[in-house]
Design a protein around this motif. Sequence first.
Motif, PDB file in Angstrom:
ATOM      1  N   ASP A 102       0.810  -1.216   0.000  1.00  0.00           N
ATOM      2  CA  ASP A 102       0.000   0.000   0.000  1.00  0.00           C
ATOM      3  C   ASP A 102       0.847   1.273   0.000  1.00  0.00           C
ATOM      4  O   ASP A 102       0.298   2.368  -0.152  1.00  0.00           O
ATOM      5  CB  ASP A 102      -0.933   0.019   1.220  1.00  0.00           C
ATOM      6  CG  ASP A 102      -2.026  -1.044   1.124  1.00  0.00           C
ATOM      7  OD1 ASP A 102      -2.461  -1.344  -0.009  1.00  0.00           O
ATOM      8  OD2 ASP A 102      -2.431  -1.575   2.172  1.00  0.00           O
ATOM      9  N   ASP A 103       2.154   1.138   0.152  1.00  0.00           N
ATOM     10  CA  ASP A 103       3.041   2.305   0.194  1.00  0.00           C
ATOM     11  C   ASP A 103       3.430   2.802  -1.191  1.00  0.00           C
ATOM     12  O   ASP A 103       3.800   3.958  -1.367  1.00  0.00           O
ATOM     13  CB  ASP A 103       4.315   1.984   0.987  1.00  0.00           C
ATOM     14  CG  ASP A 103       4.022   1.604   2.429  1.00  0.00           C
ATOM     15  OD1 ASP A 103       2.981   2.063   2.950  1.00  0.00           O
ATOM     16  OD2 ASP A 103       4.818   0.851   3.012  1.00  0.00           O
ATOM     17  N   GLY A 104       3.395   1.916  -2.170  1.00  0.00           N
ATOM     18  CA  GLY A 104       3.790   2.307  -3.519  1.00  0.00           C
ATOM     19  C   GLY A 104       5.286   2.410  -3.705  1.00  0.00           C
ATOM     20  O   GLY A 104       5.768   2.762  -4.785  1.00  0.00           O
ATOM     21  N   GLU A 105       6.042   2.099  -2.693  1.00  0.00           N
ATOM     22  CA  GLU A 105       7.500   2.111  -2.786  1.00  0.00           C
ATOM     23  C   GLU A 105       8.069   1.167  -1.737  1.00  0.00           C
ATOM     24  O   GLU A 105       7.410   0.836  -0.746  1.00  0.00           O
ATOM     25  CB  GLU A 105       8.062   3.524  -2.582  1.00  0.00           C
ATOM     26  CG  GLU A 105       7.741   4.152  -1.240  1.00  0.00           C
ATOM     27  CD  GLU A 105       8.292   5.555  -1.118  1.00  0.00           C
ATOM     28  OE1 GLU A 105       9.043   5.987  -2.003  1.00  0.00           O
ATOM     29  OE2 GLU A 105       7.960   6.221  -0.125  1.00  0.00           O
ATOM     30  N   VAL A 106       9.308   0.735  -1.964  1.00  0.00           N
ATOM     31  CA  VAL A 106       9.928  -0.221  -1.051  1.00  0.00           C
ATOM     32  C   VAL A 106      11.444  -0.156  -1.194  1.00  0.00           C
ATOM     33  O   VAL A 106      11.962   0.107  -2.276  1.00  0.00           O
ATOM     34  CB  VAL A 106       9.428  -1.661  -1.353  1.00  0.00           C
ATOM     35  CG1 VAL A 106       9.828  -2.102  -2.765  1.00  0.00           C
ATOM     36  CG2 VAL A 106       9.958  -2.654  -0.337  1.00  0.00           C
ATOM     37  N   GLU A 107      12.129  -0.328  -0.057  1.00  0.00           N
ATOM     38  CA  GLU A 107      13.574  -0.588  -0.126  1.00  0.00           C
ATOM     39  C   GLU A 107      13.664  -2.097  -0.183  1.00  0.00           C
ATOM     40  O   GLU A 107      13.557  -2.779   0.833  1.00  0.00           O
ATOM     41  CB  GLU A 107      14.299   0.004   1.082  1.00  0.00           C
ATOM     42  CG  GLU A 107      15.808   0.117   0.880  1.00  0.00           C
ATOM     43  CD  GLU A 107      16.509  -1.245   0.785  1.00  0.00           C
ATOM     44  OE1 GLU A 107      16.868  -1.662  -0.350  1.00  0.00           O
ATOM     45  OE2 GLU A 107      16.657  -1.880   1.832  1.00  0.00           O
ATOM     46  N   PHE A 108      13.853  -2.612  -1.358  1.00  0.00           N
ATOM     47  CA  PHE A 108      13.644  -4.014  -1.669  1.00  0.00           C
ATOM     48  C   PHE A 108      14.571  -4.942  -0.891  1.00  0.00           C
ATOM     49  O   PHE A 108      14.169  -6.032  -0.486  1.00  0.00           O
ATOM     50  CB  PHE A 108      13.826  -4.215  -3.178  1.00  0.00           C
ATOM     51  CG  PHE A 108      13.422  -5.569  -3.689  1.00  0.00           C
ATOM     52  CD1 PHE A 108      12.138  -6.046  -3.516  1.00  0.00           C
ATOM     53  CD2 PHE A 108      14.347  -6.367  -4.375  1.00  0.00           C
ATOM     54  CE1 PHE A 108      11.762  -7.296  -4.001  1.00  0.00           C
ATOM     55  CE2 PHE A 108      13.979  -7.609  -4.858  1.00  0.00           C
ATOM     56  CZ  PHE A 108      12.683  -8.078  -4.667  1.00  0.00           C
ATOM     57  N   VAL A 109      15.800  -4.542  -0.653  1.00  0.00           N
ATOM     58  CA  VAL A 109      16.760  -5.421   0.022  1.00  0.00           C
ATOM     59  C   VAL A 109      16.346  -5.672   1.469  1.00  0.00           C
ATOM     60  O   VAL A 109      16.213  -6.818   1.909  1.00  0.00           O
ATOM     61  CB  VAL A 109      18.184  -4.851  -0.062  1.00  0.00           C
ATOM     62  CG1 VAL A 109      19.154  -5.698   0.782  1.00  0.00           C
ATOM     63  CG2 VAL A 109      18.667  -4.791  -1.503  1.00  0.00           C
TER      64      VAL A 109
END
Length: 311
Positions: free
Chosen positions: A34-41
Motif C-alpha cells: 500500500d506504500d507504492g515504494e519499497v527498499e527491496f533489500v
Amino acid sequence: IRDFCLSRGLGDVYKRQEQYTVKLINDLIDTFIDDGEVEFVSQFCIPLPMNVIQDRLGFPKKDLPKLKSWSQDTSAGLSQMLNEEEEISVAERLVEFQHYMVKTFEEKRLNPKDDIISDLVNYIDEDGKKLETEELLSIVSDLNIGGNETTTDSLGSGMLMLMQQRDKMDDLISGKAKYKNFVEEIIRLETPVQSLFRRVRKDVLLSGVEIPEGSIIDMRFGSANRDEEQFECPMDMILDRKNPGKHLAYGTSHHHCIGAPLARQEMRLAFQILLERLTNINLAENKNDFLHRSHFALRGLNKLYLTFEKT
C-alpha cells in the motif's frame, strides 16, 4: 553429515514447504504494497530467506534480527576488508553467537522439535558417536549464513536486472519465458559467491600453468560462469538458454550447495508472485547509488529502492 542434512533437513524441504514459502512471500509484500515504494533489500530480500532457513534450523522467530546480524558478522570475517579493530569486534560478537548456539543445542537435546538442529544434536552415526560441539557449531553456522546471504543477494540482483532489461520482465509476465530459467541466469551472471579458496590435492597443469600440490587457490566462480567456451553470448541474459543450469554458482560434486533446491524455489516463487501482485515497477528516482557490499567473495546490492503500483 552432508547426506544426513540432505535426508533430514534441506534435501526435500523445497517439496514440502512451497505453501509456507508462498504465504511468507505474500505476507512480506502485504507489509509494503500500500506504500507504492519499497527498499527491496531490507524489506524483502533479507527477511524472506532468513525466515525460511531459521524455520528449518529451529531458531525462534524473535531472534531473527540477532541471527541476521551474526550472519553478517560471519560473512564480514571472510571479506578481507576489515581492519584489526573491526576483526576483534566481529570475533567478539561471533563468540556470543557460539554461546547462543550451545544454549540452543542443550535445549534441543532436552526438547527436540521437527527441525535441523534437533536432528543434528541427537544424531548418532553407525559407530554410535554423536557430533562434537565444535562440529555442531561449524555446521549450524555454515547453514545460517549459507541459507540466507546468497539468496538475499540473488533476489536483489535479479530485480535490478529486470529493471535494466524490461523486455525480460515482459517475457516472464506473458509466459514467453520461464521463471526457473530466469533464476539460473541471475545466479550465473551475478554469482552471489564469487569465489572460495581450495587446496590443490595433486600437481596439475592448467592452461599451461603448473600448480603444485598443496597450493591454495582462489576458485573464481563468477569468472567461470561467464566462460565463452561454456556459454553462448556469456555476458547476456538469455532466458531460453539450452544449458541454463551448467554454471558453478552453487559449486559442484561434493562441494555442491545442499540448499540449492531451496534457494531456487524461493527465488522462483518470489519473482513469480512479485510480478503478479505489483505492476509498473521502476527504480525510485534519486535514491539508488547501486553500490554493492565491500567483499572479496560475496556480491550483492546494499540497497535497492523501487516504486510500483499494485495490481
